[in-house]
Write a protein that holds these residues in place. Sequence first.
Motif, PDB file in Angstrom:
ATOM      1  N   LEU A 184       0.784  -1.261   0.089  1.00 33.32           N
ATOM      2  CA  LEU A 184       0.058  -0.061   0.042  1.00 33.32           C
ATOM      3  C   LEU A 184       0.894   1.181  -0.018  1.00 33.32           C
ATOM      4  CD1 LEU A 184      -2.754   1.030   0.162  1.00 33.32           C
ATOM      5  CD2 LEU A 184      -2.951   0.807   2.569  1.00 33.32           C
ATOM      6  N   LEU A 185       1.875   1.261   0.971  1.00 25.42           N
ATOM      7  CA  LEU A 185       2.944   2.348   0.865  1.00 25.42           C
ATOM      8  C   LEU A 185       3.631   2.822  -0.521  1.00 25.42           C
ATOM      9  CD1 LEU A 185       3.955   4.630   2.565  1.00 25.42           C
ATOM     10  CD2 LEU A 185       5.965   3.004   2.998  1.00 25.42           C
ATOM     11  N   GLN A 186       3.956   1.387  -1.251  1.00 27.01           N
ATOM     12  CA  GLN A 186       4.570   1.584  -2.734  1.00 27.01           C
ATOM     13  C   GLN A 186       3.469   2.081  -3.629  1.00 27.01           C
ATOM     14  OE1 GLN A 186       4.541  -1.646  -5.429  1.00 27.01           O
ATOM     15  NE2 GLN A 186       6.697  -1.663  -5.375  1.00 27.01           N
ATOM     16  N   LEU A 187       2.156   1.670  -3.523  1.00 29.39           N
ATOM     17  CA  LEU A 187       1.249   2.405  -4.234  1.00 29.39           C
ATOM     18  C   LEU A 187       0.985   4.031  -4.012  1.00 29.39           C
ATOM     19  CD1 LEU A 187      -1.008   2.076  -6.416  1.00 29.39           C
ATOM     20  CD2 LEU A 187      -2.494   1.265  -4.722  1.00 29.39           C
ATOM     21  N   TYR A 188       1.049   4.435  -2.680  1.00 25.66           N
ATOM     22  CA  TYR A 188       0.906   5.680  -2.244  1.00 25.66           C
ATOM     23  C   TYR A 188       1.973   6.485  -2.972  1.00 25.66           C
ATOM     24  CZ  TYR A 188       0.704   9.886   0.517  1.00 25.66           C
ATOM     25  OH  TYR A 188       0.638  11.322   0.846  1.00 25.66           O
ATOM     26  N   ASN A 189       3.148   5.868  -2.887  1.00 28.43           N
ATOM     27  CA  ASN A 189       4.518   6.807  -3.421  1.00 28.43           C
ATOM     28  C   ASN A 189       4.375   6.813  -4.820  1.00 28.43           C
ATOM     29  OD1 ASN A 189       5.848   7.236  -0.859  1.00 28.43           O
ATOM     30  ND2 ASN A 189       6.613   5.199  -0.927  1.00 28.43           N
TER      31      ASN A 189
ATOM     32  N   PHE B 241       8.586   9.499  -0.986  1.00 22.75           N
ATOM     33  CA  PHE B 241       9.662   8.528  -0.808  1.00 22.75           C
ATOM     34  C   PHE B 241       9.680   8.015   0.520  1.00 22.75           C
ATOM     35  CE2 PHE B 241      11.004  11.079  -4.165  1.00 22.75           C
ATOM     36  CZ  PHE B 241      11.411  10.312  -5.231  1.00 22.75           C
ATOM     37  N   TYR B 242       8.352   7.895   1.023  1.00 21.12           N
ATOM     38  CA  TYR B 242       8.054   7.258   2.385  1.00 21.12           C
ATOM     39  C   TYR B 242       8.571   5.880   2.346  1.00 21.12           C
ATOM     40  CZ  TYR B 242       5.203  11.418   3.337  1.00 21.12           C
ATOM     41  OH  TYR B 242       4.904  12.576   3.562  1.00 21.12           O
ATOM     42  N   ASP B 243       9.370   5.576   3.526  1.00 22.17           N
ATOM     43  CA  ASP B 243       9.913   4.089   3.458  1.00 22.17           C
ATOM     44  C   ASP B 243       9.440   3.170   4.641  1.00 22.17           C
ATOM     45  OD1 ASP B 243      11.340   5.397   5.200  1.00 22.17           O
ATOM     46  OD2 ASP B 243      13.191   5.229   4.379  1.00 22.17           O
ATOM     47  N   ASN B 244       8.623   3.757   5.632  1.00 20.92           N
ATOM     48  CA  ASN B 244       8.358   3.046   6.862  1.00 20.92           C
ATOM     49  C   ASN B 244       6.744   2.814   6.810  1.00 20.92           C
ATOM     50  OD1 ASN B 244       7.775   1.955   9.149  1.00 20.92           O
ATOM     51  ND2 ASN B 244       8.346   3.936  10.321  1.00 20.92           N
ATOM     52  N   PRO B 245       6.411   1.410   6.255  1.00 20.77           N
ATOM     53  CA  PRO B 245       5.012   1.029   6.401  1.00 20.77           C
ATOM     54  C   PRO B 245       4.160   1.345   7.546  1.00 20.77           C
ATOM     55  CG  PRO B 245       6.435  -0.518   5.577  1.00 20.77           C
ATOM     56  CD  PRO B 245       7.411   0.439   6.058  1.00 20.77           C
ATOM     57  N   ASP B 246       4.928   1.383   8.883  1.00 23.93           N
ATOM     58  CA  ASP B 246       4.277   1.623  10.141  1.00 23.93           C
ATOM     59  C   ASP B 246       3.751   3.078  10.120  1.00 23.93           C
ATOM     60  OD1 ASP B 246       4.732  -0.884  11.018  1.00 23.93           O
ATOM     61  OD2 ASP B 246       6.447  -0.459  11.953  1.00 23.93           O
ATOM     62  N   ASP B 247       4.111   3.987   9.152  1.00 28.60           N
ATOM     63  CA  ASP B 247       3.749   5.431   9.338  1.00 28.60           C
ATOM     64  C   ASP B 247       2.166   5.313   8.552  1.00 28.60           C
ATOM     65  OD1 ASP B 247       5.789   6.417  10.359  1.00 28.60           O
ATOM     66  OD2 ASP B 247       6.801   7.066   8.190  1.00 28.60           O
ATOM     67  N   LEU B 248       1.757   4.394   8.189  1.00 30.83           N
ATOM     68  CA  LEU B 248       0.619   4.434   7.507  1.00 30.83           C
ATOM     69  C   LEU B 248      -0.373   3.692   8.371  1.00 30.83           C
ATOM     70  CD1 LEU B 248       0.281   2.909   3.804  1.00 30.83           C
ATOM     71  CD2 LEU B 248      -1.252   2.123   5.462  1.00 30.83           C
ATOM     72  N   GLU B 249      -1.483   4.416   8.588  1.00 31.42           N
ATOM     73  CA  GLU B 249      -2.463   3.567   9.468  1.00 31.42           C
ATOM     74  C   GLU B 249      -3.781   3.232   8.560  1.00 31.42           C
ATOM     75  OE1 GLU B 249      -5.302   5.071  13.450  1.00 31.42           O
ATOM     76  OE2 GLU B 249      -3.763   6.193  12.515  1.00 31.42           O
ATOM     77  N   VAL B 250      -3.919   2.232   8.550  1.00 32.85           N
ATOM     78  CA  VAL B 250      -5.147   1.560   7.719  1.00 32.85           C
ATOM     79  C   VAL B 250      -6.568   1.998   8.387  1.00 32.85           C
ATOM     80  CG1 VAL B 250      -6.410  -0.501   7.032  1.00 32.85           C
ATOM     81  CG2 VAL B 250      -3.804  -0.204   6.837  1.00 32.85           C
ATOM     82  N   TYR B 251      -7.499   2.366   7.480  1.00 33.93           N
ATOM     83  CA  TYR B 251      -8.597   3.096   8.251  1.00 33.93           C
ATOM     84  C   TYR B 251      -9.937   2.361   7.785  1.00 33.93           C
ATOM     85  CZ  TYR B 251      -9.297   6.559  11.793  1.00 33.93           C
ATOM     86  OH  TYR B 251      -9.692   7.169  13.157  1.00 33.93           O
ATOM     87  N   THR B 252      -9.738   1.401   6.915  1.00 37.40           N
ATOM     88  CA  THR B 252     -10.847   0.771   6.137  1.00 37.40           C
ATOM     89  C   THR B 252     -11.833   0.453   6.989  1.00 37.40           C
ATOM     90  OG1 THR B 252      -9.409   0.037   4.487  1.00 37.40           O
ATOM     91  CG2 THR B 252     -11.437  -0.870   4.492  1.00 37.40           C
ATOM     92  N   LEU B 253     -13.352   0.796   6.858  1.00 37.62           N
ATOM     93  CA  LEU B 253     -14.297   0.241   7.619  1.00 37.62           C
ATOM     94  C   LEU B 253     -14.609  -1.179   7.274  1.00 37.62           C
ATOM     95  CD1 LEU B 253     -16.586   3.340   7.208  1.00 37.62           C
ATOM     96  CD2 LEU B 253     -15.172   2.860   9.265  1.00 37.62           C
ATOM     97  N   GLU B 254     -14.227  -2.002   8.053  1.00 35.08           N
ATOM     98  CA  GLU B 254     -14.103  -3.425   8.144  1.00 35.08           C
ATOM     99  C   GLU B 254     -15.579  -4.156   8.196  1.00 35.08           C
ATOM    100  OE1 GLU B 254     -11.977  -5.354   6.657  1.00 35.08           O
ATOM    101  OE2 GLU B 254     -10.069  -4.034   6.632  1.00 35.08           O
ATOM    102  N   SER B 255     -16.370  -3.699   9.120  1.00 31.81           N
ATOM    103  CA  SER B 255     -17.491  -4.273   9.466  1.00 31.81           C
ATOM    104  C   SER B 255     -18.716  -4.349   9.025  1.00 31.81           C
ATOM    105  CB  SER B 255     -17.746  -3.795  11.158  1.00 31.81           C
ATOM    106  OG  SER B 255     -17.782  -2.559  11.224  1.00 31.81           O
TER     107      SER B 255
ATOM    108  N   LEU C 261       2.175   2.434 -13.638  1.00 32.00           N
ATOM    109  CA  LEU C 261       2.429   0.938 -13.177  1.00 32.00           C
ATOM    110  C   LEU C 261       3.948   0.581 -13.321  1.00 32.00           C
ATOM    111  CD1 LEU C 261      -0.201  -0.348 -15.946  1.00 32.00           C
ATOM    112  CD2 LEU C 261      -0.328  -0.113 -13.305  1.00 32.00           C
ATOM    113  N   GLU C 262       4.813   1.456 -14.075  1.00 35.75           N
ATOM    114  CA  GLU C 262       6.209   1.063 -13.965  1.00 35.75           C
ATOM    115  C   GLU C 262       6.744   1.389 -12.423  1.00 35.75           C
ATOM    116  OE1 GLU C 262       8.306  -0.725 -15.932  1.00 35.75           O
ATOM    117  OE2 GLU C 262       6.502  -0.930 -17.024  1.00 35.75           O
ATOM    118  N   LYS C 263       6.321   2.390 -11.779  1.00 36.07           N
ATOM    119  CA  LYS C 263       6.726   2.949 -10.338  1.00 36.07           C
ATOM    120  C   LYS C 263       6.049   1.887  -9.512  1.00 36.07           C
ATOM    121  CE  LYS C 263       7.027   7.793 -11.482  1.00 36.07           C
ATOM    122  NZ  LYS C 263       6.468   9.294 -11.068  1.00 36.07           N
ATOM    123  N   CYS C 264       5.035   1.441  -9.732  1.00 42.25           N
ATOM    124  CA  CYS C 264       4.203   0.582  -8.811  1.00 42.25           C
ATOM    125  C   CYS C 264       4.008  -1.064  -9.489  1.00 42.25           C
ATOM    126  CB  CYS C 264       2.886   0.969  -8.185  1.00 42.25           C
ATOM    127  SG  CYS C 264       2.232  -0.046  -7.034  1.00 42.25           S
ATOM    128  N   ARG C 265       5.209  -1.841  -9.327  1.00 42.28           N
ATOM    129  CA  ARG C 265       5.277  -3.171  -9.939  1.00 42.28           C
ATOM    130  C   ARG C 265       3.964  -4.124  -9.385  1.00 42.28           C
ATOM    131  NH1 ARG C 265       7.914  -2.809 -14.283  1.00 42.28           N
ATOM    132  NH2 ARG C 265       8.212  -4.917 -14.300  1.00 42.28           N
TER     133      ARG C 265
END
Length: 294
Positions: free
Chosen positions: A26-31, A37-51, A165-169
């Motif tokens: 997900l971080l790769q897609l965002y970048n 050039f964010y490189d720490n996935p833990d900086d990303l907080e998933v907020y999808t409404l799952e329920s 698409l080349e940036k996000c394999r």
Amino acid sequence: MAEQLSVMRKYKDTIFRMLYKDKKELLQLYNALNETFYDNPDDLEVYTLESAIFMNVKNDVSFLLDSTLNLYEQQSSFNPNMPLRDLIYVARQLEKYFRNESIYSSKLIKIPVPRFVVFYTGTKDQPERQILKLSDAFQKEVTVPELELKVLMLNINSGKNKELLEKCRTLKKYCIYVDRVRRYAKEMRIDEAVKRTVNKCIQEGILAEFLLTQKAEVMAMSIFEYNEEIELKKIREDEFELGREAGIGVLIDICMEFKLSRQETMMKLMEKFSLSQQNAEEYMERFWKAYQPK
């Protein structure tokens, strides 16, 4: 088969959603989208409404990063109502985000910047990039809308948005997977087409780890997504002959084939036909028993 049916009961999942539950991906897609050039996935907080699906709206992936609330969705058919859907969804997200704050306070409450993106993989030709606006749905035209919401729709089919698409394999490999399922399905049954696609992709290193670890789930979901896409396409093409009610009956039939529950089927009707919960319940009362196997 039992494992596949278990997957079907989680109908709100999609291959795209399964793939991007991985925060690294997900971080790769965002970048790739934002040229960051964010490189720490833990900086990303998933907020999808799952329920739940709120007011006929579900979202594939929602997450917070750098004070931005991102709502991403993949679609295999064009939906001009995405701005309205995202408006409802983001309101629910913000309600959840600020549930401990008082909006009646004299203090200004700062909110994350919303951003809405749709990744289009449908067969109907669409521009490489377009902006869908909430104001396009207004019953009369206004020069300066007091309420506006814009959704960026990116066509990621073969030959479109090559730089992204080349940036996000991973996104590129996902597109290859979707395209192969469709091509093989023209020559063989959909279950055989999916099996062949999965095996070929694993051999060629295309989403190989993802496919190896979640093979049964991916195959079951691919078959369901493809059948649903084809049947809904038929419904749209023949909507004058079939009528709305017949189309609803076809969708109920598909859901029953994959052993979705009555409640899950009703949610599908709400989403695909933009029905209120009350209307969906009325259709279920009329059609559910009629489509039960004898």
